[in-house]
Design an enzyme around this catalytic site. Structure first.
Site, PDB file in Angstrom:
ATOM      1  N   ASP A  43       0.845  -1.189   0.000  1.00 61.89           N
ATOM      2  CA  ASP A  43       0.000   0.000   0.000  1.00 61.89           C
ATOM      3  C   ASP A  43       0.884   1.245   0.000  1.00 61.89           C
ATOM      4  O   ASP A  43       1.630   1.488   0.951  1.00 61.89           O
ATOM      5  CB  ASP A  43      -0.885   0.003   1.255  1.00 61.89           C
ATOM      6  CG  ASP A  43      -1.839   1.185   1.263  1.00 61.89           C
ATOM      7  OD1 ASP A  43      -2.933   1.047   0.692  1.00 61.89           O
ATOM      8  OD2 ASP A  43      -1.491   2.245   1.815  1.00 61.89           O
ATOM      9  N   TYR A  48       3.169   9.777  -0.232  1.00 68.78           N
ATOM     10  CA  TYR A  48       4.189   9.117   0.603  1.00 68.78           C
ATOM     11  C   TYR A  48       5.603   9.341   0.033  1.00 68.78           C
ATOM     12  O   TYR A  48       6.584   9.153   0.733  1.00 68.78           O
ATOM     13  CB  TYR A  48       3.934   7.616   0.745  1.00 68.78           C
ATOM     14  CG  TYR A  48       2.625   7.230   1.409  1.00 68.78           C
ATOM     15  CD1 TYR A  48       1.807   8.188   2.011  1.00 68.78           C
ATOM     16  CD2 TYR A  48       2.206   5.911   1.434  1.00 68.78           C
ATOM     17  CE1 TYR A  48       0.602   7.837   2.598  1.00 68.78           C
ATOM     18  CE2 TYR A  48       0.999   5.547   2.028  1.00 68.78           C
ATOM     19  CZ  TYR A  48       0.193   6.520   2.604  1.00 68.78           C
ATOM     20  OH  TYR A  48      -0.991   6.163   3.178  1.00 68.78           O
ATOM     21  N   LYS A  73      -2.619   5.976  -4.270  1.00 70.37           N
ATOM     22  CA  LYS A  73      -3.737   6.887  -3.994  1.00 70.37           C
ATOM     23  C   LYS A  73      -3.471   8.259  -4.603  1.00 70.37           C
ATOM     24  O   LYS A  73      -2.331   8.743  -4.545  1.00 70.37           O
ATOM     25  CB  LYS A  73      -3.930   7.046  -2.468  1.00 70.37           C
ATOM     26  CG  LYS A  73      -3.874   5.739  -1.705  1.00 70.37           C
ATOM     27  CD  LYS A  73      -4.143   5.879  -0.224  1.00 70.37           C
ATOM     28  CE  LYS A  73      -3.739   4.613   0.509  1.00 70.37           C
ATOM     29  NZ  LYS A  73      -2.325   4.534   0.894  1.00 70.37           N
ATOM     30  N   HIS A 106      -7.468   9.608  -2.203  1.00 69.97           N
ATOM     31  CA  HIS A 106      -6.875   9.513  -0.860  1.00 69.97           C
ATOM     32  C   HIS A 106      -7.766  10.152   0.216  1.00 69.97           C
ATOM     33  O   HIS A 106      -7.941   9.583   1.297  1.00 69.97           O
ATOM     34  CB  HIS A 106      -5.492  10.170  -0.862  1.00 69.97           C
ATOM     35  CG  HIS A 106      -4.580   9.669   0.195  1.00 69.97           C
ATOM     36  ND1 HIS A 106      -3.219   9.608   0.039  1.00 69.97           N
ATOM     37  CD2 HIS A 106      -4.817   9.208   1.448  1.00 69.97           C
ATOM     38  CE1 HIS A 106      -2.669   9.128   1.146  1.00 69.97           C
ATOM     39  NE2 HIS A 106      -3.618   8.882   2.018  1.00 69.97           N
TER      40      HIS A 106
END
Ligand code: NAP
Length: 281
Positions: A43, A48, A73, A106
């Site tokens: 994930d 990120y 996302k 997201h």
């Protein structure tokens, strides 16, 4: 590995590796170690900042691409129809992949119109086979209701904060009724579940001792038993292995109920109705 069939028939590994706050530097070794151990679900997200390392680890693992489930996302600052499509293209290039397995919005915008428009872009990604499944994250029931009014393709999953302090039973029931999979994030409450003096630990530890398991494994097994997909994050090899071991732990219905009773509606992450970092309209 346990799998859950999504509404469009594709299989998603019920246990995956989370990568929030895993730096680009750490992500390669962490993801490679997890894949070698038997994880088949990673994930990540555009925000990120580790998609390139995740992609390199997947490639270098030597595991056939079709055996690995990759979620990314759409960044909350890039909501919009064209943005949803273009930003996935950027992610795919970073990861060196031709498709992701699951692509999520997201965070919802407070504007339902913007969420609906963004969803149209997600649908295009699905139709173009850039994503094998599409879904949302942090959508409350009212966000879902608004989205479903105009969706041509129903979301296949919703990734939400879910842990012993926030059991999310009503949302899960809503999603179950619509055949939308529930994915838990933040299962360890940023460490709160491990505080011996906290409200969660004594109950979790008692159950763990009965099974000769750990508190982390009990939480993961609780989610799995409820039919929830779990994506605990760790950069520590021994913990990544420990968390995978939760697949062998089956809790009784009474144990699941006892953990459900720990719920106190406690949010550790931002309330999706109060997310100022998201594109507002
Ligand atoms: N959709 C969203 O908005 C959203 C938001 C947050 C998270 N997520 C996703 O969900 C994933 C998981 O959530 P999270 O990262 O918030 O936190 P988490 O999985 O609840 O907890 C991670 C923390 O627990 C520690 N840990 C992991 N396994 C452990 C074990 N067996 N024993 C003791 N400590 C352990 C980790 O330490 P070490 O790493 O130091 O080992 C880290 O500090 C994220 O990585 C991300 O992929 C999504």
């Amino acid at each position: 590995m346990l799998y859950k069939k999504l509404s469009n028939g594709i299989n998603m590994p019920m246990l995956g590796l989370g990568t929030f706050k895993v730096t680009e530097g750490e992500a390669y070794d962490t993801v490679l170690a997890a894949l070698k151990m038997g994880y088949r679900h990673i994930d990540t997200a555009q925000v990120y900042g580790n998609e390139a390392s995740v992609g390199r680890a997947i490639k270098d693992s030597g595991i056939p691409r079709e055996d690995i489930f990759v979620t990314t996302k759409l960044s909350p600052v890039n909501l919009g129809y064209e943005e949803a499509i273009n930003e996935l293209q950027v992610s795919l290039e970073k990861m060196g992949l031709t498709y992701v397995d699951l692509y999520l919005i997201h965070w919802p915008s407070p504007s339902n119109t913007l969420n609906q428009l963004t969803w149209r872009g997600m649908e295009v990604c699905y139709e173009k086979r850039m994503a094998r499944a599409i879904g949302v994250s942090n959508f409350k029931i009212h966000h879902m209701d608004a989205l479903l009014k105009t969706a041509r393709i129903q979301p296949m999953a919703n990734q939400i904060e879910l842990h012993p302090g926030l059991y999310q039973l009503p949302t899960q029931q809503y999603l179950n009724e619509k055949n939308i999979a529930t994915i838990s994030y933040g299962p360890f409450m940023k460490g709160e579940v491990f505080l011996e003096t906290g409200p969660y630990y004594p109950v979790l530890k008692e159950i763990a001792d009965i099974h000769n398991a750990t508190v982390a494994q009990v939480i993961i097994a609780w989610g799995l038993k409820r039919g929830i997909l779990m994506i605990p994050k760790s950069v520590t090899v021994s913990r990544i292995q420990e968390n995978l071991g939760a697949l062998d732990l089956v809790l009784s219905d009474d144990e699941v109920k006892a953990i459900n009773q720990l719920n106190r509606g406690r949010r550790i992450y931002t309330d999706p109705d109060n997310n100022s970092f998201v594109k507002q309209h």
